[in-house]
Write an enzyme that holds these catalytic residues in place. Structure first.
Site, PDB file in Angstrom:
ATOM      1  N   GLU A 159       0.849  -1.367   0.080  1.00 43.16           N
ATOM      2  CA  GLU A 159       0.044  -0.024  -0.287  1.00 43.16           C
ATOM      3  C   GLU A 159       0.969   1.150  -0.113  1.00 43.16           C
ATOM      4  O   GLU A 159       1.875   1.578   0.710  1.00 43.16           O
ATOM      5  CB  GLU A 159      -0.790   0.193   1.111  1.00 43.16           C
ATOM      6  CG  GLU A 159      -1.785   1.000   1.434  1.00 43.16           C
ATOM      7  CD  GLU A 159      -2.695   0.927   2.535  1.00 43.16           C
ATOM      8  OE1 GLU A 159      -3.724   1.719   2.795  1.00 43.16           O
ATOM      9  OE2 GLU A 159      -2.512  -0.002   3.432  1.00 43.16           O
ATOM     10  N   LYS A 192      -9.397   2.714  -2.471  1.00 41.66           N
ATOM     11  CA  LYS A 192      -9.887   1.741  -1.374  1.00 41.66           C
ATOM     12  C   LYS A 192     -11.232   2.507  -0.926  1.00 41.66           C
ATOM     13  O   LYS A 192     -11.428   3.729  -0.840  1.00 41.66           O
ATOM     14  CB  LYS A 192      -8.698   2.411  -0.301  1.00 41.66           C
ATOM     15  CG  LYS A 192      -8.855   1.623   0.944  1.00 41.66           C
ATOM     16  CD  LYS A 192      -7.658   2.063   1.843  1.00 41.66           C
ATOM     17  CE  LYS A 192      -7.414   0.874   3.202  1.00 41.66           C
ATOM     18  NZ  LYS A 192      -6.385   1.292   3.876  1.00 41.66           N
ATOM     19  N   CYS A 200      -5.685  -3.221   1.789  1.00 33.67           N
ATOM     20  CA  CYS A 200      -5.582  -3.320   3.178  1.00 33.67           C
ATOM     21  C   CYS A 200      -6.781  -3.497   4.041  1.00 33.67           C
ATOM     22  O   CYS A 200      -7.311  -4.811   4.017  1.00 33.67           O
ATOM     23  CB  CYS A 200      -4.874  -2.140   3.857  1.00 33.67           C
ATOM     24  SG  CYS A 200      -4.140  -2.140   5.479  1.00 33.67           S
TER      25      CYS A 200
END
Length: 270
Positions: A44, A113, A147
């Protein structure tokens, strides 16, 4: 189809230096390709660093910006697909994003995200609104996630129902949450009958301590490769034959009863 050899680059690079991190990526791509890998997955926010604070707006770039063009040249030079995290700028809006570049340098998919973790991300980034982003690579349907997203079972199940074979999850997973890498990710792979490449940062960075432990987990719940706590490049195969056999033997997706799950889309009480 032959297995898709996949390389996981566990590294925090040099936070704040896109140029230096691009050099690290270039070297990893060279080594991975020499070992037969067709895909390199980075952590990330790899291009800029994660704990970059007020530098987020300065370092953020468009999905087709100079950094993306540099990664595309690396991918084409080494004939390997590259998946990397970066802060994306779209006008005045910033996203925590990840992009997949094909082995010929062509952009294949860009993901923003959807679940932002903690005050740092919520301050700087806008959450994405597209939960399932996919691309095809060597006959494998690849899905993108970042994540915290993988910690929501609905998110991963959406990928399973959309036919994702390999889910790429660049992460900045920190102490004391290492159980996510150790336990949750292999279970997610098993319950959804797909591969998950979970690729972490490592070591201290700002206020964070990243724990490493990157892994490639298979649909049978076993970990095909696992990195330690330091910087490392590890490789393993995504085997379509194992996917087919495992999906035939495991009834989770066939035995679902969607009519019972309406409460999953309601707001939680309190």
């Amino acid at each position: 189809m032959p297995p898709l050899r996949t390389a996981l680059l566990q590294s925090s690079g040099t936070p704040g230096s896109v140029a230096r991190n691009t050099e690290v990526l270039d070297d990893a791509a060279r080594r991975a390709a020499a070992d037969g890998a067709r895909l390199l997955v980075c952590p990330e926010m790899f291009l800029t660093g994660y704990a970059i604070g007020d530098d987020v707006p300065r370092l953020a770039e468009a999905a087709d910006g100079p950094a993306a063009q540099a990664v595309a040249r690396i991918a084409a030079r080494h004939r390997i697909a590259v998946h990397y995290g970066y802060p994306e700028r779209d006008g005045d809006t910033l996203y925590n994003a990840a992009q997949l570049i094909g082995p010929d340098g062509t952009p294949l998919a860009n993901y923003r995200k959807t679940h932002l973790f903690g005050g740092f991300e919520q301050r700087w980034f806008t959450p994405g609104e597209q939960p399932v982003v996919q691309a095809e690579l060597d006959g494998v349907r690849v899905g993108l996630m970042i994540c915290y997203d993988v910690e929501f079972p609905e998110n991963v199940r959406a990928h399973a129902l959309a036919g994702t074979d390999l889910l790429l999850v660049p992460t900045a997973q920190m102490h004391p949450f290492q159980f996510v890498a150790e336990s949750l990710v292999p279970v997610r792979a098993f319950e959804n009958q797909l591969y998950i490449a979970y690729v972490n940062r490592t070591g201290p960075e700002g206020e964070f301590e990243f724990v490493g432990l990157s892994c490639l987990a298979g649909p049978d719940g076993t970990v095909r490769t696992r990195a330690g706590r330091g910087g490392e490049l590890v490789l393993a195969d995504v085997d379509p034959a194992l996917l087919t056999a495992s999906r035939a033997a495991n009834p989770y997706l066939r035995d679902r009863r969607p009519g019972l799950y309406g409460s999953l889309v309601r707001e939680a009480a309190g």
